[in-house]
Design a protein around this motif. Structure first.
Motif, mmCIF file in Angstrom:
data_model
loop_
_atom_site.group_PDB
_atom_site.id
_atom_site.type_symbol
_atom_site.label_atom_id
_atom_site.label_comp_id
_atom_site.label_asym_id
_atom_site.label_seq_id
_atom_site.Cartn_x
_atom_site.Cartn_y
_atom_site.Cartn_z
ATOM 1 N N GLN A 196 20.483 5.805 7.280
ATOM 2 C CA GLN A 196 20.311 4.374 7.509
ATOM 3 C C GLN A 196 19.065 4.165 8.359
ATOM 4 O O GLN A 196 19.026 4.610 9.505
ATOM 5 C CB GLN A 196 21.536 3.804 8.250
ATOM 6 C CG GLN A 196 21.375 2.378 8.731
ATOM 7 C CD GLN A 196 21.255 1.385 7.589
ATOM 8 O OE1 GLN A 196 22.067 1.381 6.677
ATOM 9 N NE2 GLN A 196 20.233 0.540 7.638
ATOM 10 N N GLY B 19 24.397 5.163 6.438
ATOM 11 C CA GLY B 19 24.834 3.860 5.966
ATOM 12 C C GLY B 19 26.119 3.983 5.164
ATOM 13 O O GLY B 19 26.690 5.074 5.031
ATOM 14 N N ALA B 20 26.571 2.871 4.629
ATOM 15 C CA ALA B 20 27.807 2.848 3.846
ATOM 16 C C ALA B 20 27.744 3.758 2.633
ATOM 17 O O ALA B 20 28.766 4.234 2.149
ATOM 18 C CB ALA B 20 28.120 1.413 3.416
ATOM 19 N N ASP B 21 26.529 4.046 2.137
ATOM 20 C CA ASP B 21 26.359 4.896 0.967
ATOM 21 C C ASP B 21 26.193 6.377 1.334
ATOM 22 O O ASP B 21 25.840 7.190 0.480
ATOM 23 C CB ASP B 21 25.158 4.427 0.144
ATOM 24 C CG ASP B 21 23.864 4.432 0.957
ATOM 25 O OD1 ASP B 21 23.885 4.817 2.146
ATOM 26 O OD2 ASP B 21 22.828 4.036 0.403
ATOM 27 N N ASP B 22 26.458 6.736 2.596
ATOM 28 C CA ASP B 22 26.318 8.106 3.114
ATOM 29 C C ASP B 22 24.884 8.632 3.054
ATOM 30 O O ASP B 22 24.656 9.829 3.060
ATOM 31 C CB ASP B 22 27.264 9.086 2.405
ATOM 32 C CG ASP B 22 28.694 8.952 2.900
ATOM 33 O OD1 ASP B 22 28.893 8.454 4.028
ATOM 34 O OD2 ASP B 22 29.609 9.365 2.182
ATOM 35 N N LYS B 23 23.921 7.729 2.997
ATOM 36 C CA LYS B 23 22.507 8.104 3.065
ATOM 37 C C LYS B 23 21.969 7.667 4.417
ATOM 38 O O LYS B 23 22.545 6.790 5.072
ATOM 39 C CB LYS B 23 21.714 7.443 1.936
ATOM 40 C CG LYS B 23 22.118 7.945 0.569
ATOM 41 C CD LYS B 23 21.282 7.320 -0.512
ATOM 42 C CE LYS B 23 21.747 7.867 -1.870
ATOM 43 N NZ LYS B 23 21.051 7.233 -2.970
#
Length: 128
Positions: free
Chosen positions: A87, A81-85
């Motif tokens: 998704q 995801g956008a948070d690099d975690k």
């Protein structure tokens, strides 16, 4: 491995998305993940095709043009995801990705390869 009969056949398959490199103008970058697909039988595939053909307007067709991908894709792994975690796979996240042509191209190609039994990867080939 012996052949087994099953009503629903789920499998993981590698997906490669080729997209413009955000850092290098005119270059392509490949991003990969794995998708879990469900193999459609011939009747199911014809049912989806018939439903699409029966849509009356161009607007309806646009809204349903990727229903086959929505139907056969059950999960993914290796998507950030956008948070690099990681998704999680959700209908909303998948629909967001479907808006990108390069994502759709990678998904359609991966499913096509899988259904044509075109083995992927550099690992040993199973020949049982």
């Amino acid at each position: 491995m012996k052949f087994a009969i099953t009503d629903v056949y789920l499998f993981w398959w590698p997906v490669t998305v080729r997209m413009p490199d955000p850092e290098k103008a005119g270059k392509i970058v490949e991003q990969s993940f794995e998708a879990q697909f469900e193999a459609l039988n011939e009747d199911q595939a014809h049912e989806i095709d018939a439903a699409f053909r029966n849509l009356e307007s161009e607007e309806e067709r646009r809204g349903h043009q990727h229903d086959v991908l929505r139907r056969v894709t059950k999960d993914w792994r290796g998507v950030l995801g956008a948070d690099d975690k990681d998704q999680p796979f959700t209908a909303d996240a998948f629909d967001l990705c479907l808006k990108q042509g390069w994502f759709r191209a990678g998904m359609y190609e991966a499913y096509r390869q899988a259904m044509a039994a075109e083995e992927q990867g550099d690992g040993p080939t199973a020949k049982n």
